[in-house]
Design an enzyme around this catalytic site. Sequence first.
Site, PDB file in Angstrom:
ATOM      1  N   LYS A  69       0.808  -1.227   0.000  1.00 45.72           N
ATOM      2  CA  LYS A  69       0.000   0.000   0.000  1.00 45.72           C
ATOM      3  C   LYS A  69       0.844   1.281   0.000  1.00 45.72           C
ATOM      4  CE  LYS A  69      -4.483  -1.254   1.824  1.00 45.72           C
ATOM      5  NZ  LYS A  69      -5.493  -0.930   2.808  1.00 45.72           N
ATOM      6  N   ASP A 105     -10.595   3.454   1.619  1.00 43.23           N
ATOM      7  CA  ASP A 105     -10.941   2.708   2.845  1.00 43.23           C
ATOM      8  C   ASP A 105     -11.811   3.535   3.804  1.00 43.23           C
ATOM      9  OD1 ASP A 105      -9.693   0.320   2.223  1.00 43.23           O
ATOM     10  OD2 ASP A 105      -7.794   0.871   3.172  1.00 43.23           O
ATOM     11  N   TYR A 225     -14.549  -9.161   9.939  1.00 40.00           N
ATOM     12  CA  TYR A 225     -15.763  -9.757   9.360  1.00 40.00           C
ATOM     13  C   TYR A 225     -15.706 -11.282   9.296  1.00 40.00           C
ATOM     14  CZ  TYR A 225     -12.796  -9.159   5.252  1.00 40.00           C
ATOM     15  OH  TYR A 225     -11.741  -9.156   4.388  1.00 40.00           O
TER      16      TYR A 225
HETATM   17  P1  NAP Z   1      -2.340  -3.578  11.504  1.00 44.91           P
HETATM   18  O1  NAP Z   1      -1.898  -2.409  10.704  1.00 44.91           O
HETATM   19  O2  NAP Z   1      -1.449  -4.736  11.683  1.00 44.91           O
HETATM   20  O3  NAP Z   1      -2.785  -3.043  12.962  1.00 44.91           O
HETATM   21  C1  NAP Z   1      -3.255  -3.938  13.930  1.00 44.91           C
HETATM   22  C2  NAP Z   1      -3.704  -3.171  15.183  1.00 44.91           C
HETATM   23  O4  NAP Z   1      -4.306  -4.124  16.061  1.00 44.91           O
HETATM   24  C3  NAP Z   1      -2.547  -2.519  15.939  1.00 44.91           C
HETATM   25  O5  NAP Z   1      -3.003  -1.321  16.491  1.00 44.91           O
HETATM   26  C4  NAP Z   1      -2.231  -3.556  17.018  1.00 44.91           C
HETATM   27  O6  NAP Z   1      -1.739  -2.998  18.219  1.00 44.91           O
HETATM   28  C5  NAP Z   1      -3.605  -4.108  17.316  1.00 44.91           C
HETATM   29  N1  NAP Z   1      -3.510  -5.473  17.841  1.00 44.91           N
HETATM   30  C6  NAP Z   1      -2.967  -6.560  17.211  1.00 44.91           C
HETATM   31  N2  NAP Z   1      -3.058  -7.633  18.002  1.00 44.91           N
HETATM   32  C7  NAP Z   1      -3.655  -7.223  19.151  1.00 44.91           C
HETATM   33  C8  NAP Z   1      -4.007  -7.872  20.347  1.00 44.91           C
HETATM   34  N3  NAP Z   1      -3.758  -9.170  20.547  1.00 44.91           N
HETATM   35  N4  NAP Z   1      -4.613  -7.153  21.337  1.00 44.91           N
HETATM   36  C9  NAP Z   1      -4.855  -5.841  21.149  1.00 44.91           C
HETATM   37  N5  NAP Z   1      -4.532  -5.146  20.038  1.00 44.91           N
HETATM   38  C10 NAP Z   1      -3.948  -5.835  19.043  1.00 44.91           C
HETATM   39  O7  NAP Z   1      -3.713  -4.187  10.911  1.00 44.91           O
HETATM   40  P2  NAP Z   1      -4.860  -3.410  10.098  1.00 44.91           P
HETATM   41  O8  NAP Z   1      -4.586  -3.542   8.657  1.00 44.91           O
HETATM   42  O9  NAP Z   1      -5.033  -2.079  10.707  1.00 44.91           O
HETATM   43  O10 NAP Z   1      -6.122  -4.353  10.395  1.00 44.91           O
HETATM   44  C11 NAP Z   1      -6.725  -4.400  11.678  1.00 44.91           C
HETATM   45  C12 NAP Z   1      -8.000  -5.237  11.618  1.00 44.91           C
HETATM   46  O11 NAP Z   1      -8.946  -4.611  10.750  1.00 44.91           O
HETATM   47  C13 NAP Z   1      -7.785  -6.648  11.051  1.00 44.91           C
HETATM   48  O12 NAP Z   1      -8.571  -7.535  11.765  1.00 44.91           O
HETATM   49  C14 NAP Z   1      -8.295  -6.563   9.636  1.00 44.91           C
HETATM   50  O13 NAP Z   1      -8.823  -7.801   9.200  1.00 44.91           O
HETATM   51  C15 NAP Z   1      -9.413  -5.535   9.785  1.00 44.91           C
HETATM   52  N6  NAP Z   1      -9.630  -4.797   8.538  1.00 44.91           N
HETATM   53  C16 NAP Z   1     -10.890  -4.785   8.018  1.00 44.91           C
HETATM   54  C17 NAP Z   1     -11.151  -4.063   6.874  1.00 44.91           C
HETATM   55  C18 NAP Z   1     -12.546  -4.052   6.329  1.00 44.91           C
HETATM   56  O14 NAP Z   1     -12.742  -3.629   5.180  1.00 44.91           O
HETATM   57  N7  NAP Z   1     -13.533  -4.465   7.079  1.00 44.91           N
HETATM   58  C19 NAP Z   1     -10.127  -3.353   6.231  1.00 44.91           C
HETATM   59  C20 NAP Z   1      -8.838  -3.398   6.792  1.00 44.91           C
HETATM   60  C21 NAP Z   1      -8.605  -4.124   7.940  1.00 44.91           C
HETATM   61  P3  NAP Z   1      -0.154  -2.724  18.463  1.00 44.91           P
HETATM   62  O15 NAP Z   1       0.126  -1.439  17.753  1.00 44.91           O
HETATM   63  O16 NAP Z   1      -0.078  -2.607  19.928  1.00 44.91           O
HETATM   64  O17 NAP Z   1       0.594  -3.896  17.880  1.00 44.91           O
END
Ligand code: NAP
Length: 285
Positions: A69, A105, A225
């Site tokens: 990205k 997004d 989801y």
């Molecule tokens: P990312 O950049 O890796 O960020 C993950 C975030 O979750 C970080 O803030 C991390 O905290 C936190 N985290 C990870 N493991 C954790 C745990 N065990 N307990 C508490 N906090 C935790 O991921 P992302 O791309 O932002 O995606 C995050 C979520 O959104 C994923 O589940 C993804 O599937 C979902 N998502 C959905 C859509 C949609 O269209 N619906 C789009 C994008 C993403 P730290 O900073 O402390 O590591």
Amino acid sequence: MDGFPSFLAVIGHPIGHTLSPVLHRAAFRALGIDASYTAYDVAFERLPEVVRAMRTLEFRGFNVTIPHKTAVIDLLDECTPTALRMGAVNTVYVSDGKWIGDNTDGAGYLLSLGREHGFAVQGKRAVLLGAGGAAMGVADALLGAGLDALWILNRHRAKAEALARRLAQHYQTNIVTGTIAEWPRERVDLLINATPVGMVGFLEGELPVPPDVFHERMLVSDLVYRPLVTPLLAAADKAGAKTSGGLGMLVGQGALAFERWFGVFPSMDAMLAAAMAELDGSASK
Ligand code: NAP
């Protein structure tokens, strides 16, 4: 159309679980558009050659997911202000022969909240759990739409602070950072989970917040989801709060990407139905 199908794709690594081909193919069918949409697994070091190949083959555009990205920005002609604010592109389209990077997004997230709940952001207070890429998109869109106050609560406080600093370069809104232990005393209208907590195969069944934070006028939104009804959504619903699942954002960002490529807005109902059928099918396998 010029008699040839339009080529579109999503590139990422890994890419096996992407729902994007299912969403866009449903939109093509609903509008009778002759186009193909393929998922390509592209290792990080192969990104430049793959983007060059898509230009040569005159792709109409493509979606970009992790880990490309940010790296894709340097391979494009221009980026929209939204993509530049986020430092991340999820959609590439062609305009006047130029390859433009955009990020749909956050706008897709807002679109889904408006569509599902008529939720108006202006004047509202939100708690955002997480400070990664998804949190960035959601926060940018909420602040741009006139949110009154934002709490970013993250496992690692420093990452919440870094996100808040980045957002403060563009928005005046009051942003408070902390960990989940620092839940606000003020009224919270919107709670968003942008962490993977509760996701199938990863912290499955877990709640990302204490169970006593919900109230009846709160809208609780989970970006996860898989499953469609996460532990967070089930607990919020039980407490009388309104809920919104992660497929809404996925479909919203996809619909806005589609509009960039074809200049028409696709059927979000068709896209959502196809995504739900795919998830139902993969859950029962
Ligand atoms: P990312 O950049 O890796 O960020 C993950 C975030 O979750 C970080 O803030 C991390 O905290 C936190 N985290 C990870 N493991 C954790 C745990 N065990 N307990 C508490 N906090 C935790 O991921 P992302 O791309 O932002 O995606 C995050 C979520 O959104 C994923 O589940 C993804 O599937 C979902 N998502 C959905 C859509 C949609 O269209 N619906 C789009 C994008 C993403 P730290 O900073 O402390 O590591």
